[in-house]
Design a protein around this motif. Sequence first.
Motif, mmCIF file in Angstrom:
data_model
loop_
_atom_site.group_PDB
_atom_site.id
_atom_site.type_symbol
_atom_site.label_atom_id
_atom_site.label_comp_id
_atom_site.label_asym_id
_atom_site.label_seq_id
_atom_site.Cartn_x
_atom_site.Cartn_y
_atom_site.Cartn_z
ATOM 1 N N TYR A 71 0.821 -1.198 0.000
ATOM 2 C CA TYR A 71 0.000 0.000 0.000
ATOM 3 C C TYR A 71 0.860 1.255 0.000
ATOM 4 N N ALA A 72 1.997 1.175 0.646
ATOM 5 C CA ALA A 72 2.856 2.361 0.757
ATOM 6 C C ALA A 72 3.568 2.670 -0.548
ATOM 7 N N ASP A 73 3.805 1.681 -1.391
ATOM 8 C CA ASP A 73 4.546 1.917 -2.637
ATOM 9 C C ASP A 73 3.718 1.367 -3.797
ATOM 10 N N PRO A 74 2.930 2.218 -4.452
ATOM 11 C CA PRO A 74 2.070 1.752 -5.556
ATOM 12 C C PRO A 74 2.851 1.127 -6.712
ATOM 13 N N SER A 75 4.111 1.371 -6.805
ATOM 14 C CA SER A 75 4.858 0.836 -7.944
ATOM 15 C C SER A 75 5.219 -0.644 -7.767
ATOM 16 N N LEU A 76 5.050 -1.150 -6.553
ATOM 17 C CA LEU A 76 5.420 -2.547 -6.298
ATOM 18 C C LEU A 76 4.353 -3.508 -6.803
ATOM 19 N N LYS A 77 4.844 -4.671 -7.313
ATOM 20 C CA LYS A 77 3.958 -5.794 -7.643
ATOM 21 C C LYS A 77 4.260 -6.956 -6.687
ATOM 22 N N ASP A 78 3.319 -7.877 -6.616
ATOM 23 C CA ASP A 78 3.512 -8.980 -5.661
ATOM 24 C C ASP A 78 3.024 -10.291 -6.272
ATOM 25 N N ASP A 79 3.867 -11.320 -6.158
ATOM 26 C CA ASP A 79 3.517 -12.708 -6.537
ATOM 27 C C ASP A 79 4.100 -13.614 -5.462
ATOM 28 N N CYS A 80 3.249 -14.230 -4.666
ATOM 29 C CA CYS A 80 3.738 -15.102 -3.588
ATOM 30 C C CYS A 80 2.666 -16.112 -3.200
ATOM 31 N N ASN A 81 3.126 -17.103 -2.439
ATOM 32 C CA ASN A 81 2.217 -18.128 -1.912
ATOM 33 C C ASN A 81 1.961 -17.869 -0.431
ATOM 34 N N ILE A 82 0.690 -18.019 -0.038
ATOM 35 C CA ILE A 82 0.289 -17.725 1.325
ATOM 36 C C ILE A 82 -0.231 -19.015 1.968
ATOM 37 N N HIS A 126 -1.477 -12.416 -6.219
ATOM 38 C CA HIS A 126 -0.892 -11.494 -7.198
ATOM 39 C C HIS A 126 -1.521 -10.113 -6.962
ATOM 40 N N SER A 127 -0.674 -9.111 -6.900
ATOM 41 C CA SER A 127 -1.184 -7.755 -6.632
ATOM 42 C C SER A 127 -0.441 -6.746 -7.505
ATOM 43 N N ALA A 128 -1.207 -5.765 -8.024
ATOM 44 C CA ALA A 128 -0.617 -4.700 -8.858
ATOM 45 C C ALA A 128 -1.436 -3.422 -8.663
ATOM 46 N N ALA A 129 -0.766 -2.295 -8.885
ATOM 47 C CA ALA A 129 -1.441 -0.997 -8.716
ATOM 48 C C ALA A 129 -2.248 -0.647 -9.963
ATOM 49 N N LEU A 130 -3.381 0.117 -9.763
ATOM 50 C CA LEU A 130 -4.200 0.636 -10.858
ATOM 51 C C LEU A 130 -3.802 2.092 -11.086
ATOM 52 N N GLN A 131 -3.519 2.401 -12.344
ATOM 53 C CA GLN A 131 -3.151 3.780 -12.692
ATOM 54 C C GLN A 131 -4.026 4.276 -13.844
ATOM 55 N N GLY A 132 -4.341 5.566 -13.780
ATOM 56 C CA GLY A 132 -5.146 6.166 -14.831
ATOM 57 C C GLY A 132 -4.312 6.486 -16.055
ATOM 58 N N ASP A 133 -4.999 7.079 -17.068
ATOM 59 C CA ASP A 133 -4.284 7.421 -18.297
ATOM 60 C C ASP A 133 -3.209 8.474 -18.043
ATOM 61 N N ASP A 134 -3.445 9.247 -17.014
ATOM 62 C CA ASP A 134 -2.503 10.295 -16.696
ATOM 63 C C ASP A 134 -1.435 9.838 -15.726
ATOM 64 N N GLY A 135 -1.456 8.529 -15.388
ATOM 65 C CA GLY A 135 -0.458 7.975 -14.475
ATOM 66 C C GLY A 135 -0.804 8.145 -13.029
ATOM 67 N N ARG A 136 -1.984 8.643 -12.769
ATOM 68 C CA ARG A 136 -2.395 8.870 -11.381
ATOM 69 C C ARG A 136 -2.763 7.535 -10.744
ATOM 70 N N TYR A 137 -2.343 7.340 -9.430
ATOM 71 C CA TYR A 137 -2.626 6.122 -8.683
ATOM 72 C C TYR A 137 -4.106 6.050 -8.350
ATOM 73 N N MET A 138 -4.776 4.966 -8.773
ATOM 74 C CA MET A 138 -6.220 4.860 -8.600
ATOM 75 C C MET A 138 -6.612 3.719 -7.663
ATOM 76 N N GLY A 139 -5.626 3.009 -7.136
ATOM 77 C CA GLY A 139 -5.960 1.909 -6.214
ATOM 78 C C GLY A 139 -5.091 0.664 -6.486
ATOM 79 N N ARG A 140 -5.468 -0.485 -5.855
ATOM 80 C CA ARG A 140 -4.687 -1.730 -6.003
ATOM 81 C C ARG A 140 -5.639 -2.910 -6.189
ATOM 82 N N VAL A 141 -5.227 -3.804 -7.096
ATOM 83 C CA VAL A 141 -5.995 -5.021 -7.381
ATOM 84 C C VAL A 141 -5.307 -6.209 -6.682
#
Length: 579
Positions: free
Chosen positions: A88-99, A110-125
């Motif tokens: 959450y603190a670093d939107p540029s990070l991606k995550d792939d791991c086993n829990i 698997h987790s990745a950040a959502l960004q708009g067309d303008d590159g604005r941070y819009m959330g995380r999936v």
Amino acid sequence: MSFETHSESFRATLQSAILNEAPGGILVVTPENTVASVNERFFAVWDMPCPASPLEALIGTSDSPILEQVLARVRDKDVFLTRIRTLYADPSLKDDCNIPLKDGRTLHRHSAALQGDDGRYMGRVWFFRDISDIILSQQAKEDSERRYATAFETTLDAIAITSLEDGIYIDVNQAFLDMSGYTRQELIGRSSLELSIWADPLDRQNFSQKLREKKSRLNFEARFRKKCGELFWGMFSVSPMSFNGQPCLLSITRDVTEAKAAQDELASHRDRLEQLVAERTVELSRAKEAAEAASIAKSAFLANMSHEIRTPLNAVTGMAHLIRRGGLTPLQSGQLDKLENAGQHLLGIINAILELSKIEAGKLVLAETPLNVGQVLDNVLTMLQSAAQTKHLNLSSETENLPPNLLGDPTALHQALLNYAANAVKFTDAGTVTLRVRLQADEADSAELRFEVEDTGIGIPAEAMPRLFAAFEQADNSLTRKYGGTGLGLAITRKLAEHMGGAAGASSTPGQGSIFWFTARLKKGGQALRNIPDLTPSHPEARLAREFPGRFWPRPDYPLRQPKTANKRSTWSAATITT
């Protein structure tokens, strides 16, 4: 409907289809940590209860309740929460791991950040998928490979994997290296043919031929060559297998050199033993034949010496009788009595020895003449009457109704029965001696008779019974025994009984008496014998006069001792009996 409205509706429908049909659970969170989107699969993957209200009601709400339920299910809560905060603190990070979960399952995240067309941070999936089956399969595969590797390296048998096409070594274990003497680098990538591991090329050709024919598991024994040139015997088992998609052979080889040597040595010992046994058998056979020949020669010699031994002894007893006729003083008469008694005793011993020798030499030939069993019993009684009267014994006979047309050897029957009866009189001091004969089996062409002699004598101990019928054996073998004899009579009776198709035996009670018996199988003739008057055994002279008129017999004042006394008419003082 405007184009913008239509496009918005299409995107909403597409988004809903993607969320609902996705194979994993999806959660979309806004920068403000509120729920932007979630599908039902998310709750199913995390094994959480799905809200009763439509999922759209969760949109815009905080994600904290969902996070709390997730944390309650993961195995390592601190690690999981730390990673969530970092993402959450670093939107540029991606995550792939086993829990890993507490219930034993494993989820892939698997987790990745959502960004708009303008590159604005819009959330995380966040995307979660249950990979428990995959993990279990991987673990099973790893366990199998680990077990295979352990067995491959620790087994004492040499294992090698070679390509089926050209026999190139792909992998070998430590036991193979120890057995062959090569290093792994010297083997891998080369073939057994190249290294001359097969001691005999013909063995390799035979092996290849059998492998092509069988195309399955094959056991083969051959000699192999180590790196140092030493040869050894190996028994190896070969099975087809696939290694990294390549057709290969798995061979397991065991060094059987010592076992082979032991087997060969055992076979050599067996052959040698068989040879020794054969040689020893031949030696024993020759020794047996020599012993039998010596025994037969001895018995034949004794049998042939019968006339030479008996003739001078008869001359001695005959001359003693002639001396008695010339008149003697009382002292001389007593001395002559002792001489005659000793001569008769010696003659009895010689007769018994010669009779036994004759039987053992195979010179006994049984006659088959018309037989009157009653006469045989009466003759025995007649011969023993004087001795029985001297001891005041009651001597009698019992005879059942027997077939009238029996054939046999009266001399053999007489001898066998006399041996029993004479012993009974000798060992009985008071009471009775009974001779009896009865029909034991009656068949169309033969009959089996049982002869018995029962006495009330001293009896025989049980421990002496087994050796009674052996030659030169008596119940009392001590040097100071009370009764004389050679111990041949019972042995002769048994052998005579066996020659007549029967057997012999005895039963006894010490202090009460004994019963000695023998059986004889006699043939039947074509017609019955003529009837002969039955005289009582207490009048032997009258019976002799009636059955043998006109013959010479010893005077009544001389006891009748030998059955062949009538043949000595020229030397005995005799009276002519006429009828």
